[in-house]
Design a protein around this motif. Structure first.
Motif, short mmCIF file in Angstrom:
data_model
loop_
_atom_site.label_atom_id
_atom_site.label_comp_id
_atom_site.label_asym_id
_atom_site.label_seq_id
_atom_site.Cartn_x
_atom_site.Cartn_y
_atom_site.Cartn_z
N UNK A 178 -5.45 14.52 16.01
CA UNK A 178 -6.22 15.01 14.88
C UNK A 178 -7.72 14.87 15.15
N UNK A 179 -8.12 13.74 15.67
CA UNK A 179 -9.53 13.53 15.98
C UNK A 179 -10.02 14.51 17.04
N UNK A 180 -9.16 14.83 18.01
CA UNK A 180 -9.53 15.80 19.04
C UNK A 180 -9.72 17.19 18.42
N UNK A 181 -8.84 17.55 17.48
CA UNK A 181 -8.97 18.84 16.79
C UNK A 181 -10.23 18.88 15.94
N UNK A 182 -10.54 17.77 15.29
CA UNK A 182 -11.76 17.70 14.48
C UNK A 182 -13.00 17.90 15.36
N UNK A 183 -13.00 17.25 16.52
CA UNK A 183 -14.17 17.34 17.41
C UNK A 183 -14.39 18.78 17.90
N UNK A 184 -13.33 19.53 18.10
CA UNK A 184 -13.45 20.90 18.59
C UNK A 184 -13.80 21.89 17.48
N UNK A 186 -13.50 3.98 13.33
CA UNK A 186 -13.41 4.11 14.78
C UNK A 186 -12.57 5.35 15.07
N UNK A 187 -13.05 6.22 15.93
CA UNK A 187 -12.29 7.42 16.27
C UNK A 187 -11.94 7.41 17.76
N UNK A 188 -10.76 7.92 18.04
CA UNK A 188 -10.30 8.07 19.43
C UNK A 188 -9.65 9.44 19.57
N UNK A 189 -10.04 10.18 20.60
CA UNK A 189 -9.49 11.51 20.80
C UNK A 189 -8.50 11.51 21.95
N UNK A 190 -7.45 12.29 21.81
CA UNK A 190 -6.42 12.37 22.84
C UNK A 190 -6.98 13.07 24.09
N UNK A 191 -6.83 12.45 25.26
CA UNK A 191 -7.34 13.07 26.49
C UNK A 191 -6.52 14.29 26.92
N UNK A 192 -5.31 14.41 26.39
CA UNK A 192 -4.43 15.51 26.79
C UNK A 192 -4.42 16.66 25.78
N UNK A 234 1.06 18.40 10.85
CA UNK A 234 0.33 17.13 11.00
C UNK A 234 0.38 16.65 12.45
N UNK A 235 -0.64 15.94 12.86
CA UNK A 235 -0.74 15.39 14.22
C UNK A 235 -0.96 13.89 14.14
N UNK A 236 -0.75 13.21 15.26
CA UNK A 236 -1.09 11.80 15.29
C UNK A 236 -2.61 11.66 15.27
N UNK A 237 -3.08 10.44 15.06
CA UNK A 237 -4.51 10.22 14.83
C UNK A 237 -5.38 10.72 15.98
N UNK A 238 -4.99 10.45 17.21
CA UNK A 238 -5.82 10.85 18.35
C UNK A 238 -5.87 12.36 18.51
N UNK A 289 0.85 -1.19 0.00
CA UNK A 289 0.00 0.00 0.00
C UNK A 289 0.88 1.24 0.00
N UNK A 290 0.29 2.38 -0.34
CA UNK A 290 1.01 3.66 -0.23
C UNK A 290 0.98 4.07 1.25
N UNK A 291 2.14 4.10 1.88
CA UNK A 291 2.19 4.24 3.33
C UNK A 291 2.76 5.58 3.78
N UNK A 292 2.44 6.66 3.08
CA UNK A 292 2.84 7.98 3.57
C UNK A 292 2.24 8.17 4.96
N UNK A 293 3.06 8.51 5.96
CA UNK A 293 2.56 8.61 7.34
C UNK A 293 1.39 9.57 7.48
N UNK A 294 0.47 9.20 8.35
CA UNK A 294 -0.67 10.04 8.72
C UNK A 294 -1.57 10.38 7.54
N UNK A 295 -1.67 9.45 6.58
CA UNK A 295 -2.61 9.61 5.47
C UNK A 295 -3.72 8.57 5.59
#
Length: 344
Positions: A238-244, A142-148, A232-236, A7-13
């Motif tokens: 990024x999901x926290x930023x999306x939620x806000x 599945x989404x997970x948001x960073x608690x910090x 760019x941010x890690x997945x958690x 697969x094309x494995x560019x990080x955080x895509x």
């Protein structure tokens, strides 16, 4: 069974996230699944050598993208399956050579997976293939948001300097910086809107995939009021930023199935997406999101969304319901585990 997964494995895509999730599904069934980037190989003969010799000997293979990945499996002499990418159906079918290669890949593959019925229909229309080989399985979400996560820190590090953070309406454009994502499409129109309403801002966030375009985006953003570029941010995170954010934006020229759109829906965040086939296949206009056809229409719809709390509520509720009904990770896991048995 030991599988090679290309697969094309560019990080955080989205491609990388999808590949990692599918690998987990396969390994949870007791198989060994080794992920490799298609860019690591120049030819099918290199992949054949890897699969057949030494300690890395494999039993079968899987690839995302019929042309980018599937073409590397044509000479391996072992069973393989393929997963359509949006580029396959939206772009590569226009090229006679690439179309011919994809048809050969489909001919030799034990199975193929399309994310939507529309992708399967396009394959039947544009490619000479056995349609019974193509299985439709939407991406599991599945989404997970960073608690910090700190929203104030995120805005500050993105270059946003305002006192009234809570009053801001942040539109978050999540995309890798490459041409197909068209990250500058809304820039001028949004900047003009910001001049009228300083509390609306656009933040572009994603990995710098195309160096030339990334430099252009950086320069254009510096000259545009109300538009910012975030690292760019890690997945958690990024999901926290999306939620806000007030809304998540898509401006792509072409999409297979945008993970960012689906993740926003799962997080109950309104979506404004460019009206292209891949987006229209998952976003029902004025029901689970808003579709726009021009930067000017984007601004008009955004203004409408800002002033209509009932519409905001409906988009959040219907988007979340759509994810729960159509993008279940458990169903996705079962599908891939069953399909991999065809490679035995």
């Amino acid at each position: 069974m030991k599988l090679l997964f290309l697969a094309c494995l560019s990080p955080k895509t989205g491609n990388c996230t999808t590949a990692e999730r599918i690998r987990d599904h396969i390994e949870s069934a007791g198989h060994v699944c080794v992920l490799r980037d298609t860019r690591d190989f120049d030819s099918a003969s290199e992949v054949k050598l890897l699969m057949s010799q030494g300690p890395e000997r494999f039993d079968a293979a899987l690839a995302i993208h019929l042309f980018k990945g599937g073409r590397l499996l044509l000479d391996v002499g072992l069973p393989f399956g393929v997963i359509f990418g949006g580029t396959d159906i939206n772009e590569d079918v226009k090229d006679e050579h690439k179309r011919s290669v994809m048809e050969e890949v489909l001919h030799r593959a034990r199975f193929a997976v399309a994310f939507t019925e529309e992708m399967k229909h396009k394959a039947e229309t544009y490619l000479d293939c056995d349609i019974t080989k193509i299985h439709v399985q939407a991406q599991g979400i599945e989404t997970r948001t960073s608690p910090n996560f700190s929203w104030t820190d995120f805005l500050h590090t993105s270059g946003v300097r305002v006192d009234r953070v809570d009053d801001l309406h942040v539109f978050l454009l999540v995309c890798g910086l490459r041409k197909v994502k068209d990250p500058l499409y809304l820039l001028n129109a949004f900047s003009e809107w910001h001049a009228q309403n300083p509390l609306v801002i656009l933040i572009i966030i994603g990995p710098k995939i195309d160096p030339v375009l990334s430099s252009e985006v950086e320069e254009c953003v510096k000259r545009s009021a109300g538009v910012f570029l975030a690292a760019e941010r890690n997945q958690e995170e990024l999901h926290a930023a999306m939620r806000k954010s007030f809304a998540v934006v898509n401006s792509s020229v072409s999409e297979g199935m945008s993970a960012a759109i689906l993740e926003a829906m799962d997080l109950c965040v309104p979506v404004l997406a460019r009206d292209i086939p891949g987006n229209a296949a998952v976003v029902q206009h004025e029901h689970s999101g808003l579709l726009y056809t021009s930067p000017e229409e984007f601004v008009l719809l955004s203004k409408r969304l800002l002033g209509d709390e009932e519409l905001q509520k409906n988009l959040r509720t219907n988007g979340k319901r759509y994810i729960m009904e159509r993008h279940d990770c458990v169903k996705e896991r079962t599908t891939y585990q069953q399909l991999v048995e065809k490679l035995q």
